[in-house]
Design an enzyme around this catalytic site. Structure first.
Site, mmCIF file in Angstrom:
data_model
loop_
_atom_site.group_PDB
_atom_site.id
_atom_site.type_symbol
_atom_site.label_atom_id
_atom_site.label_comp_id
_atom_site.label_asym_id
_atom_site.label_seq_id
_atom_site.Cartn_x
_atom_site.Cartn_y
_atom_site.Cartn_z
ATOM 1 N N ASP A 92 0.825 -1.209 0.000
ATOM 2 C CA ASP A 92 0.000 0.000 0.000
ATOM 3 C C ASP A 92 0.867 1.270 0.000
ATOM 4 O OD1 ASP A 92 -2.456 1.324 0.235
ATOM 5 O OD2 ASP A 92 -2.412 1.298 2.428
ATOM 6 N N ASP A 115 2.463 5.258 -5.254
ATOM 7 C CA ASP A 115 1.743 6.489 -4.935
ATOM 8 C C ASP A 115 2.626 7.690 -5.260
ATOM 9 O OD1 ASP A 115 0.335 8.591 -4.026
ATOM 10 O OD2 ASP A 115 0.014 7.842 -1.995
ATOM 11 N N HIS A 225 -9.681 4.809 -1.649
ATOM 12 C CA HIS A 225 -8.879 4.897 -0.419
ATOM 13 C C HIS A 225 -9.672 5.622 0.661
ATOM 14 C CE1 HIS A 225 -4.701 3.658 -1.669
ATOM 15 N NE2 HIS A 225 -5.368 3.605 -2.803
ATOM 16 N N GLY A 226 -9.186 5.501 1.895
ATOM 17 C CA GLY A 226 -9.757 6.297 2.989
ATOM 18 C C GLY A 226 -11.218 6.020 3.230
ATOM 19 N N THR A 250 -7.901 2.437 9.247
ATOM 20 C CA THR A 250 -8.223 3.099 10.510
ATOM 21 C C THR A 250 -9.301 2.356 11.304
ATOM 22 O OG1 THR A 250 -7.635 5.172 9.445
ATOM 23 C CG2 THR A 250 -8.887 5.329 11.476
HETATM 24 P P1 13P Z 1 -8.447 4.525 6.158
HETATM 25 O O1 13P Z 1 -7.291 4.452 7.122
HETATM 26 O O2 13P Z 1 -9.143 5.819 6.183
HETATM 27 O O3 13P Z 1 -9.340 3.348 6.312
HETATM 28 O O4 13P Z 1 -7.808 4.399 4.699
HETATM 29 C C1 13P Z 1 -7.125 3.237 4.355
HETATM 30 C C2 13P Z 1 -6.356 3.409 3.108
HETATM 31 O O5 13P Z 1 -6.687 4.163 2.211
HETATM 32 C C3 13P Z 1 -5.152 2.587 2.949
HETATM 33 O O6 13P Z 1 -4.521 2.840 1.753
HETATM 34 ZN ZN ZN Z 2 -4.843 4.885 1.155
#
Ligand code: 13P
Ligand code: ZN
Length: 330
Positions: A92, A115, A225-226, A250
């Site tokens: 990642d 990235d 992502h996120g 997260t």
């Molecule tokens: P979060 O930590 O917000 O879940 O995002 C994870 C992520 O995008 C890992 O690349």
């Molecule tokens: Zn990410």
């Protein structure tokens, strides 16, 4: 042996795009989360995509990323054999081309994300292309994910103060020029602790990127992502547009710590001596009748509860993302 490479993962993404589901790409840095995820994925018959950042590899390797990847790669391989679903590993948010080359040479990951999204468009294209070519030159089947746009928030060593939404027409040019296998887009999600209600989500951008790629004959799976703070309805809406990989980190971090915290809070008086009793760990509380309870403080007690909780959370997420019941490698 159910720890697979890029060719097998590409076949899962092909099904995912055809059938409209996604894999929940789940970050790990140590074995408890990993084993919980395997249990959760097996329970609902979903293939499992684990992922590790460079920071997670360094953590697992006590400061050395390559050692961490080797150690976790072995651990994953051995434990994956005990499960009846396909297990994959994505690297990642990678930014260091030397480390990427080492990962390819070790032949452990199924996919790698380069990235370079913080760089201007042409540099992002050039760096991402370099990684795609590196894989080709090595004859590696590892899939390459690249990102266009920027996700706000902090993810390991990647930090962005602002969101830059992906431009759909640029996305076509980016995929054509880089030859990437997966495209991460920015549609208003945020890395880290974020609440769904606060996000300025643009599902229309995901739709327009999908349409623009389709118009150019590009069946590139999209990556979100996120996604930890997204509410179920928000995920369902976004997933319609060919998002085949949804990243979560997260959420598991919180579940991990919260599970341990709840256990230790409930049994605090079996771990820490009461007020007025000397906290004399060096003598193991020699001068008092009070003693800590091994049935609570053995780290395996919290570890088992953490695995169980992560399994429950991942099983629910796999249902939401639609990969439950779809294992190609069961
Ligand atoms: P979060 O930590 O917000 O879940 O995002 C994870 C992520 O995008 C890992 O690349
Ligand atoms: Zn990410």
């Amino acid at each position: 042996m159910t720890f697979y490479g890029g060719d097998e993962l590409a076949a899962v993404y092909e099904d995912a795009l055809d059938e409209g589901f996604g894999l929940v790409a789940s970050n790990i840095a140590e074995p408890n989360t990993m084993m919980g995820l395997m249990e959760g994925a097996s329970r609902v018959d979903s293939d499992l995509l684990l992922q590790m950042s460079a920071g997670a590899c360094r953590f697992a390797g006590d400061g050395d990323a390559v050692s961490g990847l080797k150690a976790m790669g072995n651990y994953i391989e051995v434990m994956a054999e005990r499960h009846d679903v396909g297990v994959f590993l994505n690297m990642d948010h990678q930014t260091d081309l030397d480390l990427i080359e080492a990962q390819m040479d070790l032949d452990i990951p199924s996919s790698i994300m380069i990235d370079a999204s913080h760089e201007p468009f042409e540099e992002n294209v050039a760096t991402s292309r370099e990684v795609v070519e590196m894989a080709e030159e090595k004859g590696s089947d590892v899939l390459i994910e690249a990102e266009l746009g920027q996700i706000k928030g902090v993810e390991d060593e990647i930090e962005s103060e602002e969101a830059f939404y992906t431009d759909p027409e640029q996305a076509v040019e980016f995929v054509e020029k880089t030859g990437c296998d997966l495209l991460a887009i920015s549609v208003g999600t945020q890395h880290g602790v974020a609440k769904g209600k606060d996000l300025e989500l643009r599902p229309d951008i995901a739709r327009d990127v999908r349409d623009a790629l389709d118009d150019h004959g590009l069946s590139t799976p999209l990556v979100l992502h996120g996604s930890s703070g997204l509410q179920d309805e928000q995920v369902e809406e976004l997933m319609q547009y060919g998002i085949c990989k949804m990243n979560k980190d997260t959420r598991y971090q919180y579940e991990y710590t919260r599970t341990a915290y709840d256990l230790y809070r409930e049994h605090g008086d079996e771990i820490v001596p009461p007020e007025g009793v000397a906290d004399d760990r060096d003598t193991f509380f020699e001068d008092t009748d009070w003693a800590p309870n091994k049935d609570v403080f053995d780290p395996r007690v919290a570890g088992r509860q953490i695995r169980e909780r992560i399994a429950d959370v991942h099983a629910d997420l796999a249902e939401l993302a639609g990969s439950a019941g779809k294992s190609k490698y069961a």
